[in-house]
Design a protein around this motif. Structure first.
Motif, PDB file in Angstrom:
ATOM      1  N   GLU A  46      24.420 -24.141  42.200  1.00  0.00           N
ATOM      2  CA  GLU A  46      25.231 -23.165  42.913  1.00  0.00           C
ATOM      3  C   GLU A  46      26.266 -22.529  41.991  1.00  0.00           C
ATOM      4  O   GLU A  46      26.742 -23.135  41.029  1.00  0.00           O
ATOM      5  CB  GLU A  46      25.950 -23.826  44.108  1.00  0.00           C
ATOM      6  N   VAL A  48      29.760 -21.228  40.742  1.00  0.00           N
ATOM      7  CA  VAL A  48      31.135 -21.704  40.821  1.00  0.00           C
ATOM      8  C   VAL A  48      32.119 -20.584  40.505  1.00  0.00           C
ATOM      9  O   VAL A  48      33.018 -20.303  41.287  1.00  0.00           O
ATOM     10  CB  VAL A  48      31.366 -22.886  39.851  1.00  0.00           C
ATOM     11  N   TYR A  60      35.029 -16.259  42.180  1.00  0.00           N
ATOM     12  CA  TYR A  60      34.996 -17.670  42.525  1.00  0.00           C
ATOM     13  C   TYR A  60      34.204 -17.905  43.798  1.00  0.00           C
ATOM     14  O   TYR A  60      34.232 -17.089  44.718  1.00  0.00           O
ATOM     15  CB  TYR A  60      36.417 -18.214  42.720  1.00  0.00           C
ATOM     16  N   ALA A  61      33.546 -19.041  43.845  1.00  0.00           N
ATOM     17  CA  ALA A  61      32.967 -19.487  45.105  1.00  0.00           C
ATOM     18  C   ALA A  61      34.108 -19.866  46.039  1.00  0.00           C
ATOM     19  O   ALA A  61      35.167 -20.324  45.588  1.00  0.00           O
ATOM     20  CB  ALA A  61      32.062 -20.694  44.868  1.00  0.00           C
ATOM     21  N   ASP A  62      33.895 -19.680  47.327  1.00  0.00           N
ATOM     22  CA  ASP A  62      34.946 -19.996  48.294  1.00  0.00           C
ATOM     23  C   ASP A  62      35.387 -21.449  48.190  1.00  0.00           C
ATOM     24  O   ASP A  62      36.553 -21.779  48.409  1.00  0.00           O
ATOM     25  CB  ASP A  62      34.445 -19.708  49.708  1.00  0.00           C
ATOM     26  N   SER A  63      34.465 -22.318  47.857  1.00  0.00           N
ATOM     27  CA  SER A  63      34.756 -23.746  47.835  1.00  0.00           C
ATOM     28  C   SER A  63      35.726 -24.149  46.715  1.00  0.00           C
ATOM     29  O   SER A  63      36.315 -25.224  46.770  1.00  0.00           O
ATOM     30  CB  SER A  63      33.461 -24.546  47.691  1.00  0.00           C
ATOM     31  N   VAL A  64      35.885 -23.288  45.713  1.00  0.00           N
ATOM     32  CA  VAL A  64      36.763 -23.642  44.592  1.00  0.00           C
ATOM     33  C   VAL A  64      37.939 -22.685  44.451  1.00  0.00           C
ATOM     34  O   VAL A  64      38.829 -22.914  43.613  1.00  0.00           O
ATOM     35  CB  VAL A  64      35.976 -23.688  43.261  1.00  0.00           C
ATOM     36  N   LYS A  65      37.956 -21.643  45.247  1.00  0.00           N
ATOM     37  CA  LYS A  65      39.015 -20.642  45.147  1.00  0.00           C
ATOM     38  C   LYS A  65      40.374 -21.293  45.368  1.00  0.00           C
ATOM     39  O   LYS A  65      40.562 -22.070  46.304  1.00  0.00           O
ATOM     40  CB  LYS A  65      38.761 -19.541  46.173  1.00  0.00           C
ATOM     41  N   ARG A  67      41.688 -23.485  43.454  1.00  0.00           N
ATOM     42  CA  ARG A  67      41.749 -24.760  42.731  1.00  0.00           C
ATOM     43  C   ARG A  67      41.234 -24.625  41.299  1.00  0.00           C
ATOM     44  O   ARG A  67      41.706 -25.323  40.399  1.00  0.00           O
ATOM     45  CB  ARG A  67      40.908 -25.818  43.462  1.00  0.00           C
ATOM     46  N   SER A  87      37.987 -32.940  44.230  1.00  0.00           N
ATOM     47  CA  SER A  87      37.566 -33.794  45.341  1.00  0.00           C
ATOM     48  C   SER A  87      36.177 -34.347  45.041  1.00  0.00           C
ATOM     49  O   SER A  87      35.460 -33.816  44.178  1.00  0.00           O
ATOM     50  CB  SER A  87      37.546 -32.996  46.639  1.00  0.00           C
ATOM     51  N   GLU A  89      33.568 -33.926  46.500  1.00  0.00           N
ATOM     52  CA  GLU A  89      32.560 -32.890  46.722  1.00  0.00           C
ATOM     53  C   GLU A  89      32.338 -32.029  45.481  1.00  0.00           C
ATOM     54  O   GLU A  89      31.377 -31.265  45.415  1.00  0.00           O
ATOM     55  CB  GLU A  89      32.957 -31.999  47.896  1.00  0.00           C
ATOM     56  N   ASP A  90      33.225 -32.116  44.511  1.00  0.00           N
ATOM     57  CA  ASP A  90      33.063 -31.364  43.259  1.00  0.00           C
ATOM     58  C   ASP A  90      32.186 -32.113  42.250  1.00  0.00           C
ATOM     59  O   ASP A  90      31.896 -31.576  41.178  1.00  0.00           O
ATOM     60  CB  ASP A  90      34.434 -31.100  42.623  1.00  0.00           C
TER      61      ASP A  90
END
Length: 122
Positions: A46, A48, A60-65, A67, A87, A89-90
């Motif tokens: 995916e 990043v 950025y992917a939403d999941s890392v924005k 951070r 986290s 999940e990373d």
């Protein structure tokens, strides 16, 4: 021979930080967009983050924005990924890539590194 070599991965506790580097050799990549992708066990690779050739535009992917921060140093042919507040999940293998256009799709990138493991413990 063109090579992208990632470094900086490792084991970190949740909430911690890591900084990944991707050094390129074999040609100048100043005109190339640079990106980071990741692949967790059993999951597809995916997107990043990506940075334009000039470094002025970042994605950025939403999941890392908020951070993660991507940056590049064209004089060193290197791209970085500062990862904060990690986290579990990373946890994944992180790959750097280079291509002529910014894209969220892995198929748009021509050159890839071998990957570096990031493991976040809870």
């Amino acid at each position: 021979q063109v090579q992208l070599v990632e470094s900086g991965g490792g084991l970190v506790q949740a909430g911690g930080s890591l900084r990944l580097s991707c050094a390129a050799s074999g040609r100048a990549f100043s005109a190339y967009c640079r990106a980071w992708f990741r692949q967790a066990p059993g999951k597809e690779r995916e997107f990043v983050s990506a940075v334009s050739s000039s470094g002025r535009s970042t994605y950025y992917a939403d999941s890392v924005k908020g951070r993660f921060t991507i940056s590049r140093d064209n004089a060193k042919n290197t791209v970085y990924l500062q990862m904060n507040n990690l986290s579990p999940e990373d946890t994944a293998v992180y790959y750097c890539a280079a291509g002529l256009a910014n894209s969220y799709a892995s198929g748009a990138y021509d050159y890839w590194g071998q990957g570096t493991q990031v493991t976040v413990s809870s």
